[in-house]
Design an enzyme around this catalytic site. Structure first.
Site, PDB file in Angstrom:
ATOM      1  N   GLU A  12      41.788  42.092  36.295  1.00 25.86           N
ATOM      2  CA  GLU A  12      42.187  41.600  37.624  1.00 25.86           C
ATOM      3  C   GLU A  12      43.714  41.440  37.717  1.00 25.86           C
ATOM      4  OE1 GLU A  12      40.730  37.663  38.644  1.00 25.86           O
ATOM      5  OE2 GLU A  12      41.151  37.967  40.765  1.00 25.86           O
TER       6      GLU A  12
ATOM      7  N   LYS B 257      39.355  44.711  39.278  1.00 23.68           N
ATOM      8  CA  LYS B 257      39.245  43.697  40.351  1.00 23.68           C
ATOM      9  C   LYS B 257      40.607  43.557  41.024  1.00 23.68           C
ATOM     10  CE  LYS B 257      37.949  38.914  41.249  1.00 23.68           C
ATOM     11  NZ  LYS B 257      36.922  37.907  41.012  1.00 23.68           N
TER      12      LYS B 257
HETATM   13  P1  13P Z   1      39.313  34.689  45.395  1.00 17.44           P
HETATM   14  O1  13P Z   1      38.239  35.583  45.938  1.00 17.44           O
HETATM   15  O2  13P Z   1      39.205  33.268  45.917  1.00 17.44           O
HETATM   16  O3  13P Z   1      40.677  35.268  45.528  1.00 17.44           O
HETATM   17  O4  13P Z   1      39.040  34.538  43.847  1.00 17.44           O
HETATM   18  C1  13P Z   1      38.769  35.661  43.099  1.00 17.44           C
HETATM   19  C2  13P Z   1      39.012  35.376  41.682  1.00 17.44           C
HETATM   20  O5  13P Z   1      38.166  35.578  40.865  1.00 17.44           O
HETATM   21  C3  13P Z   1      40.340  34.884  41.271  1.00 17.44           C
HETATM   22  O6  13P Z   1      40.485  35.024  39.888  1.00 17.44           O
END
Ligand code: 13P
Length: 342
Positions: free
Chosen positions: A177, A219
């Site tokens: 991510e 992600k």
């Molecule tokens: P949000 O969808 O609230 O941005 O969170 C996603 C997430 O996993 C942040 O690490």
């Protein structure tokens, strides 16, 4: 371990018509979300909140996976059933956030680096022993005057790749991510340029670290103007920019893409995901789904307020939000459904 179990898990996480729930708020994050709703941040309230989520009727029809926090994987329902087991019985794959948060990066004012590589191999072995089959690591990239720097992008993508390699060694599917934050007054084009250069840098690092992309999920953030930007973008512009960004950076071999919501309202996040499928669904080399936290949980947390008498209706609200995102993942969502489902 061979690659096939990882590939199978990644495929199962990207199952048609389903998505992921990030219910992995760290102590600091859950504390501020509870505080906003007037809920005291105690171990029992956190446990009760996570019980509400994992025992939501029909959760397995909506979610392929749920990302948990370390505290949660050791907790159980009030009847003593471990949350991991509750999810497995519902057909939801349990996963775990393994990064230890983003801290100020030495020598890089205004930028962050994510911690957690030390002892990660040992932690992953323990988590795999607990039947957790995938993991998440979040890197934070800030757009501002003169940032992000090359140094920050390099350090964060390198850490993501080292984490991903360790996950695969342990038989755990890594979700990588690299989040480009929405904070700031930058425009959509700047978000596009920064996000694409971060994603490209990430895939160079992943290749260097010999990560098998078939057993990995990206992600990313969607491509959006900053929260304080003077010009906002239409749903179609966001969908187009997001898909173009991914097409220019993400190799075909990647198992799938599961978006974070990043501070968008629940409806906005759903609309954007839907538009990507409506317009580009058939052209994409990888499946696209959601891995939202706030955009799924906020309405139900707001309703729950920590009160046992609100649990049933809060679960209904949560289920509805997940269903709307399932529809968006198929390109079948319309804003009119909001009235029907809320
Ligand atoms: P949000 O969808 O609230 O941005 O969170 C996603 C997430 O996993 C942040 O690490």
């Amino acid at each position: 371990m061979g690659a096939q179990p990882l590939i199978d898990t990644a495929k199962a996480l990207m199952a048609e018509g389903k998505g992921l729930l990030a219910m992995d708020e760290s102590m600091g994050t859950i504390s501020s979300r509870f505080e906003k709703e007037g809920i005291t941040n105690t171990v029992e309230n956190r446990r009760a909140y996570r019980e509400l989520i994992v025992t939501t009727p029909g959760i397995g029809d909506c979610l392929s996976g749920a990302i948990l926090f370390d505290e949660t994987v050791h907790q159980s329902t009030k009847d003593g059933i471990p949350f991991i087991e509750v999810l497995e019985r519902a057909g939801v794959i349990p996963g775990i956030k393994v990064d230890e948060g983003a801290v100020d990066m030495a020598g890089f004012p205004g930028e962050k680096i994510t911690r957690g590589l030390d002892n990660l191999r040992e932690r992953l072995a323990e988590y795999r022993g607990m039947r957790l089959r995938f993991a998440k690591w979040r890197a934070v990239i800030t757009i501002g005057k003169g940032i992000p720097s090359e140094g920050c992008i390099h350090a964060n993508t390198h850490a993501l790749a080292r984490y991903a390699a360790l996950c695969q060694e342990a038989g755990i599917v890594p979700i990588v991510e690299p989040e480009v934050l929405m904070e700031g007054d930058h425009d959509l084009e700047t978000c596009f340029t920064v996000t694409q250069s971060v994603q490209r840098a990430l895939f160079v690092q992943l290749e260097d670290q010999r990560v098998d992309l078939r057993g990995l999920i990206l992600k990313p953030n969607m491509i959006l103007p900053g929260l304080e930007s003077a010009t906002q973008a239409s749903t179609d512009e966001v969908a187009r920019a997001t898909v173009l960004c991914l097409l220019g950076a993400v190799p075909q071999a990647v198992a799938g893409v599961a978006f974070l919501s990043g501070g968008q309202s629940p409806q906005m996040a759903t609309e954007h995901l839907n538009a990507m499928h409506v317009q580009y669904g058939k052209l994409l080399p990888w499946p696209l789904t959601f891995s939202f936290s706030r955009a799924i949980q906020d309405p139900e947390l707001h309703f729950w307020k920590g009160k046992p008498e609100n649990v049933k209706e809060a679960q209904q609200i949560l289920h509805n939000r997940m269903l709307l995102n399932d529809l968006a993942r198929k390109g079948e969502y319309t804003p009119e459904l909001e009235k029907e489902y809320v």
